[in-house]
Design an enzyme around this catalytic site. Structure first.
Site: not given
Ligand code: AMP
Length: 188
Positions: A67, A104
């Site tokens: 994006r 993560e």
């Protein structure tokens, strides 16, 4: 100085759709397709960013996949400067420089073409993406830019998820401008 007026900020924020539990439970995905399909808002955003960056004598806009390409390419065109993509591993066809960053669980990797800034000496660049969360992607992109001898004048994000702390950390190493700051209590 803020790149965007308070009125436009409100309109931009209202135009971005929040999709709950995408791509997985607990995440609120900020969907900018509902902004970029609005020509009045998109033009106003890019015009505002153009006016803000015009005086900074930028040589290139660097956009982060995917994006960041949308806002970055539009801004590069508006500023009449080159656009450089930072892509996920394995997507760029020529010789690349790579940077890993932690997620993560595990890690991801971004790449830039070794000749991305052509032969411009110490180019002045802006880094742009739609959103900063933990800031891992932006930090890796910044390392790529610097490894090619470029000077990142500023990093710009349409949305900052403030509570995730990425923009705060990034500010220790580069000037950061967020068009919109969002406080997130849970999720994301
Ligand atoms: P981070 O490295 O954690 O700062 O993540 C930033 C990247 O992940 C950007 O390229 C964003 O487009 C994407 N991203 C992270 N969280 C979200 C979210 N809640 N909604 C939309 N995109 C996100």
């Amino acid at each position: 100085m803020q790149p965007v007026s308070e009125k436009l900020k409100k309109e931009l924020l209202a135009s971005i759709r929040s999709v709950i539990d995408y791509p997985k439970p607990g995440i609120v995905f900020r969907d900018i397709t509902t902004l970029i399909n609005n020509p009045i808002l998109m033009n106003a955003l890019i015009d505002s960013l153009k006016n803000y960056y015009l005086e900074m004598k930028i040589d290139f806009v660097v956009g982060i996949e995917s994006r960041g390409f949308i806002f970055g390419a539009a801004l590069a065109y508006a500023l009449s400067v080159g656009f450089v993509p930072v892509r996920k591993k394995g997507k760029l066809p020529f010789t690349v420089v790579s940077e890993k960053y932690s997620l993560e669980y595990g890690f991801d990797e971004v790449e830039i073409h070794i000749d991305a800034f052509r032969d411009v000496k110490s180019p002045r660049v802006i880094l742009i993406d739609d959103l900063i969360a933990t800031g891992g992607t932006a930090q890796a992109a910044l390392r790529l830019i610097e490894s090619l001898g470029a000077n990142c004048v500023e990093a710009c994000f349409l949305l900052n998820l403030e509570s995730l702390g990425g923009a705060k950390k990034l500010r220790e190493i580069v000037k950061v401008t967020n068009v919109l700051d969002i406080e997130v209590k849970d999720g994301d």
